[in-house]
Structure formats: structure tokens, C-alpha cells
Design an enzyme around this catalytic site. Sequence first.
Site, PDB file in Angstrom:
ATOM      1  N   GLY A  53       0.822  -1.194   0.000  1.00 35.06           N
ATOM      2  CA  GLY A  53       0.000   0.000   0.000  1.00 35.06           C
ATOM      3  C   GLY A  53       0.859   1.248   0.000  1.00 35.06           C
ATOM      4  O   GLY A  53       1.974   1.249   0.534  1.00 35.06           O
ATOM      5  N   SER A  54       0.364   2.334  -0.604  1.00 39.92           N
ATOM      6  CA  SER A  54       1.059   3.615  -0.523  1.00 39.92           C
ATOM      7  C   SER A  54       0.844   4.210   0.866  1.00 39.92           C
ATOM      8  O   SER A  54      -0.004   3.760   1.630  1.00 39.92           O
ATOM      9  CB  SER A  54       0.537   4.563  -1.601  1.00 39.92           C
ATOM     10  OG  SER A  54       0.908   4.084  -2.874  1.00 39.92           O
ATOM     11  N   GLY A  55       1.644   5.243   1.177  1.00 40.26           N
ATOM     12  CA  GLY A  55       1.526   5.886   2.479  1.00 40.26           C
ATOM     13  C   GLY A  55       2.679   5.544   3.409  1.00 40.26           C
ATOM     14  O   GLY A  55       2.717   6.024   4.547  1.00 40.26           O
ATOM     15  N   HIS A  56       3.606   4.688   2.925  1.00 37.16           N
ATOM     16  CA  HIS A  56       4.741   4.274   3.757  1.00 37.16           C
ATOM     17  C   HIS A  56       6.066   4.823   3.216  1.00 37.16           C
ATOM     18  O   HIS A  56       7.128   4.304   3.547  1.00 37.16           O
ATOM     19  CB  HIS A  56       4.820   2.751   3.821  1.00 37.16           C
ATOM     20  CG  HIS A  56       3.567   2.083   4.272  1.00 37.16           C
ATOM     21  ND1 HIS A  56       3.014   2.332   5.504  1.00 37.16           N
ATOM     22  CD2 HIS A  56       2.742   1.192   3.656  1.00 37.16           C
ATOM     23  CE1 HIS A  56       1.907   1.598   5.632  1.00 37.16           C
ATOM     24  NE2 HIS A  56       1.719   0.913   4.523  1.00 37.16           N
ATOM     25  N   LYS A 104       5.196  -8.239   2.629  1.00 38.10           N
ATOM     26  CA  LYS A 104       4.900  -7.994   4.040  1.00 38.10           C
ATOM     27  C   LYS A 104       3.628  -8.763   4.423  1.00 38.10           C
ATOM     28  O   LYS A 104       2.668  -8.832   3.639  1.00 38.10           O
ATOM     29  CB  LYS A 104       4.696  -6.487   4.286  1.00 38.10           C
ATOM     30  CG  LYS A 104       5.929  -5.673   3.924  1.00 38.10           C
ATOM     31  CD  LYS A 104       5.868  -4.222   4.400  1.00 38.10           C
ATOM     32  CE  LYS A 104       4.672  -3.438   3.883  1.00 38.10           C
ATOM     33  NZ  LYS A 104       4.552  -3.377   2.420  1.00 38.10           N
ATOM     34  N   ASP A 109      -1.905  -8.437   0.678  1.00 40.10           N
ATOM     35  CA  ASP A 109      -0.596  -8.535   0.001  1.00 40.10           C
ATOM     36  C   ASP A 109      -0.214  -9.980  -0.252  1.00 40.10           C
ATOM     37  O   ASP A 109       0.252 -10.342  -1.342  1.00 40.10           O
ATOM     38  CB  ASP A 109       0.496  -7.870   0.859  1.00 40.10           C
ATOM     39  CG  ASP A 109       0.292  -6.366   0.994  1.00 40.10           C
ATOM     40  OD1 ASP A 109      -0.570  -5.955   1.789  1.00 40.10           O
ATOM     41  OD2 ASP A 109       0.981  -5.603   0.284  1.00 40.10           O
ATOM     42  N   HIS A 218      -0.509   0.927   9.799  1.00 40.93           N
ATOM     43  CA  HIS A 218      -1.742   1.484   9.229  1.00 40.93           C
ATOM     44  C   HIS A 218      -2.651   1.993  10.336  1.00 40.93           C
ATOM     45  O   HIS A 218      -3.844   2.174  10.136  1.00 40.93           O
ATOM     46  CB  HIS A 218      -2.495   0.420   8.431  1.00 40.93           C
ATOM     47  CG  HIS A 218      -1.627  -0.347   7.499  1.00 40.93           C
ATOM     48  ND1 HIS A 218      -1.049  -1.540   7.847  1.00 40.93           N
ATOM     49  CD2 HIS A 218      -1.219  -0.068   6.249  1.00 40.93           C
ATOM     50  CE1 HIS A 218      -0.323  -1.980   6.820  1.00 40.93           C
ATOM     51  NE2 HIS A 218      -0.406  -1.101   5.850  1.00 40.93           N
TER      52      HIS A 218
END
Lengths: 331, 331
Positions: A53-56, A104, A109, A218
Site C-alpha cells: 500500500g502507498s503511504g509508507h 509484508k 498482500d 496502518h
Amino acid sequence: MKKLINSPDDVITDALKGIEASDGNVRVDHENRVIYRSAPKEAGKVAIISGGGSGHEPMHGGFVGYGMLDAACAGQMFTSPTPDQMLAATTTVDSGAGVLHIVKNYTGDVMNFEMAAELAADAGIEVTTVLVEDDVAVQDSLYTAGRRGVGTTVLLEKIVGAAAEEGMTLAEVTAVAQRVSDNGRSMGMALTSCTVPAAGRPTFDLPEGEMEIGIGIHGEPGRHREPIADAKSIAKQLVDPILADLDFTGAPVIAMVNGMGGTPLIELYLMYGEVIELLGAAGVTVERNLVGNYITSLDMAGCSLTLLRADDEMIRLWDSPVQTAGLRWGR
Amino acid sequence: MKKLINSPDDVITDALKGIEASDGNVRVDHENRVIYRSAPKEAGKVAIISGGGSGHEPMHGGFVGYGMLDAACAGQMFTSPTPDQMLAATTTVDSGAGVLHIVKNYTGDVMNFEMAAELAADAGIEVTTVLVEDDVAVQDSLYTAGRRGVGTTVLLEKIVGAAAEEGMTLAEVTAVAQRVSDNGRSMGMALTSCTVPAAGRPTFDLPEGEMEIGIGIHGEPGRHREPIADAKSIAKQLVDPILADLDFTGAPVIAMVNGMGGTPLIELYLMYGEVIELLGAAGVTVERNLVGNYITSLDMAGCSLTLLRADDEMIRLWDSPVQTAGLRWGR
């Protein structure tokens, strides 16, 4: 919500434009949202992809480049990329020596990377997978069964990237990856929630004066909440559960104090000072370290600690050259 | 106040311990609060020191190392270091070729560096000074007369560090430094205030839904406040005043999108994408860039833009090797 964005719907699209414009190591396939090396690895070497996911950020796109990843798939915010993205990345980077998938441990995922690996195998590409499940905070969590995959991912991508660059076979690279995964442990904490742009409000409430120990990347619930303590006590609450889970004495250790995105560097350095004192007292010898923002959670304030029980080969691979925007090379 | 600290009084002492423990490039004189290279520069080369209030990490301590600074003086939070600190640094790093002082234009810093330079001259050390005064936001401000010294400092420390490493004389290094200072311009903005630990509350009030354009790195007032706009409009409010102040066409430009400390990387990349589009439309060619947290303001959310109208020599020096924790080497 206070963010430097155009609209919640365009954050990832717009950020990928900026990454491509700024980072000479990468080019971006905007349609598939895959970040590739601008100069592909020599043919005949094992390729490595990851994604999530984006945001990391900078994980994973900032780790694409010489000595680390060949490609990274950018999912929606905090959401797994699709099997299609992973398949596109896998087929593009394979040059006959096979592809390692770094995954991960989150349910989406794992499922999507499995599907992509099957589709790649159907297309005649040899794929192996390493799962990162290093978060000692909780056994099961909001988005996964088993331990969550967090900070060890960063160290793993550096080390196996060097292994592939050296010309190791897929079996050898995979063995190194599994050894890193087996020997990495992490624990995080939050001072504030993060705010997902599309939601427009904090993911959870964390009142003034309180912190959450064992937080996920998250905003998944951790172990417990308590009044904010001093850095010394917080460091102890990160170090102790990690040392209780694995013996880190008698081996060279790589330590990472990682910022969650909204915490300034001066606090991360301060935390590192506390962590290293506790580790020294426990007989743990840190040989290499990272302090900074490597696996973040949007604008969350807080930090995480990752320890890797390394060996001589891992240290040698850690010290190998790397050229990526997200990870500095050096001690 | 939510911070990873032990007590407001110990933040800098504790952070310096962490910096020394984590950063192999430096050693710390804790009594004088001066950060030195762990491996001093060869004798006979010009030495370079800087320093300023703490709270802007990685500047300046993170820029000590091969190819950048020889020493950095850490002041109290947002407060100039003392002449004693600067004198200690100057006498320690001089090896006979003289010392350049890099000074950001704040009244206290200017006064103290002047005094230190006089004391050093009395001790027979040749000192030159370059003043950075690049913030186009306001003419005079809370802590200074004239323009504030901000982002150009980062680019300057990289470029003149390389010049000194090459063996240029003090006069030559100083000339390069002055040229960088003359040709750099910056403009910043804030989404939130910062909180100084000893104060325990935000330096100023910035209500939900509002931003401040032209903010200083200590939370000094900017040009005006307005409702939060999209990234495109914010980028324009940073780019336009800079381009109005100096012609950036017809030369290679080095651009930096800098985070103020509390803003995550995904937003900085997004801002870089917007900035580069505006610059392209204005006929400005960015040859090198930095995106990340380089000159911060504790936990403030927001960003700044710095543009340097470079020349071939500056680009060559920019591309020279550097080994510091705070500045990555590369395009």
C-alpha cells in the site's frame, strides 16, 4: 485535515509524478503504478520486486535502484497492489534468472503476491517469495493473521538487493532473504494517529497525553494505551519485547530507529541514544544502524525499532554499494 | 505536547548522544556542544564550520563529514550558539589554511559569529564569513534585519564543502560561497505551528483550515494567512515570489523541496511534481534536486522551496562525493 495534496483521489498519481521527476534512479509506469530502475540490472541476475500500500514512503519506491529493488508496485493508500501490477513488474524485470517477491504479511498482500507468482510461473518465470512477519507487538491484527510485516522489510531489501547484484542464484538470494526475515524483529509506538486523505479524519483517536504501544503501520491497534512517558521509558517498551522474543547477543546487530512520518529527526536521534544504551546494558552489540524515516505511516507521529540479528555475510551485503533515493549508504 | 523526549531541558544533550552513537561520520564535544568529523580533514586544507539554533535537524550537525562541514555548533533550541562554541570549533578545525564561517542571517547568529571571528583572528587564525539571506518572504522579521537565512544554507554547505576538499584557498572557497549565497532564493509555508519543548505549546495558532505563506523556520510570521489551498496553488505561491526576485532562466538550477519536520515524504514528492511543472512552464531548467527534510522547524508541518541559479563549477562541486548522515549524494 491539513495536507499538501490536490485532492484525496489524486495523491498517489501526483506523488508518483514527483518521484519520477526528482529521483534519477527510477522511471515510473504510471498506468500500472510500478516504479522501475531507470537503468535496468544486467541480464542474467536475479531480479527483486516488492510493493504494498502507498503511504509508507520512502518504502518501497524509494528503494528501487542499484543494489536494492528492481521494481516496486504502489497500491492504493494502505491497500495491497493488485496481482496485475505485480505480474507486470515481474515479467518486466525478469531476465531469465528468476524473481524474488518480498511480501509484508498482510492478508491482501499475501493473497495478491501468491496469485501474481502463479501467473508468472504460468508464463515460465521462476518466482520465489519471502514473507516478512517481524512485528512482535501482536499475534493477529486488523489486516492480517500472524505477525505484521514492518521494519525488517527495509533491511531485507537492502541486504538481498546486494546479494542479487553480486550474482547469487535465485535459491541463494532467497536463502539470504529468509535468514533476514527469520532474524528481524520490530516494535512500534504512536503519539498521534495518521489521517488517510480519502477519510479526511484521523484513523483513530489518541487523546492529548496518551500514546499507543505496539501500533501497526496502518494505525492498527497495538498492545495498550498509556499516558505519554519519557523517551527512556518508551525506548524500554520497544526494546524489551524484542529482546524477549529473540536472543540478540553474540551476533552483529543492525538497528533501525524509524520515524512514522510526522516525527522530526531530533526526536529520532534522541530515541536512538536511549535504545543504544538499553541494548548495551543487555549485551547487544549494534554494528550498523539507520535513524530516519524509512517505513512510515502517512503523518503519524511516533517511531519503531527494528533489530536484525545479522551474520558476517549480512554485514558484508549491508556494506555493499547502493544507489537509491530512500536509503543512504553508510553506517 | 506530544514528543519523544525525556524532559524539555535535556532534549539537545540527549539528541547529541544519539547523533554521536548513530553517525559514524562524527564525534561530539558534549561540553561545548560542537559536532566534529570523526576523521578530520587533511591538514593544509580550508576548514568550514557552521552552526545555529537546534531544532532544524539534520542541519547543521548532519552535514558534518567528508565533503561538507568540519564542525557544527549546536545552539539551544532556536537560539544562536555562543561565540565560545564557535571559537572552540574554529581553533580545533583550523590546520593553517583558514576557516570559513557559514552564517544564517539572524541577529544573534551574526553577532556571535562576528565575535568568534575576531577572537580567532586574535589567535592568528584567518577567518572569512559568508552570510545566507535567501528568504524572499519578508524583508525584516522577528529575529533579524534583512532577509532570513534558510534553505540555501544546505546547498551552500554541500558546494563549498567540495570546494575545500579539492584544496581551494580560503579566498577561492569564500568566493564560491558568496556566489552561492547571491544566487539562492527560498520561500516557505506552514500548515501547522511547531512546538518548542520548553514552551510546551504551539509557537503560534494556525486554525484548522488555514495555512501561512512565507513562514520562517522558527515560526516567524510570513506574508499572510489564507484558507488551505490545493498543492498546485501552494506550489505557485512558493515559485512565483522566487522567480520574481531573480531570473533563473539560462542557467542550470538546483532545486530543493524541503519538509519542515512534520510533513511526510509522500507530500513532499507531490509538491516537487507541482513545482517542477511550474518551473518548466517558466523556462527554468532544474539539473539537480533534493526532496526531503533538510532544514526543519521541529514538528512543523509544511514545506519550503529553494532554487539556486548555479553554474558549471557549482554543478561540478555538487556532484563531488560527500559522506554525511544528513545529505544523500546523488541527483
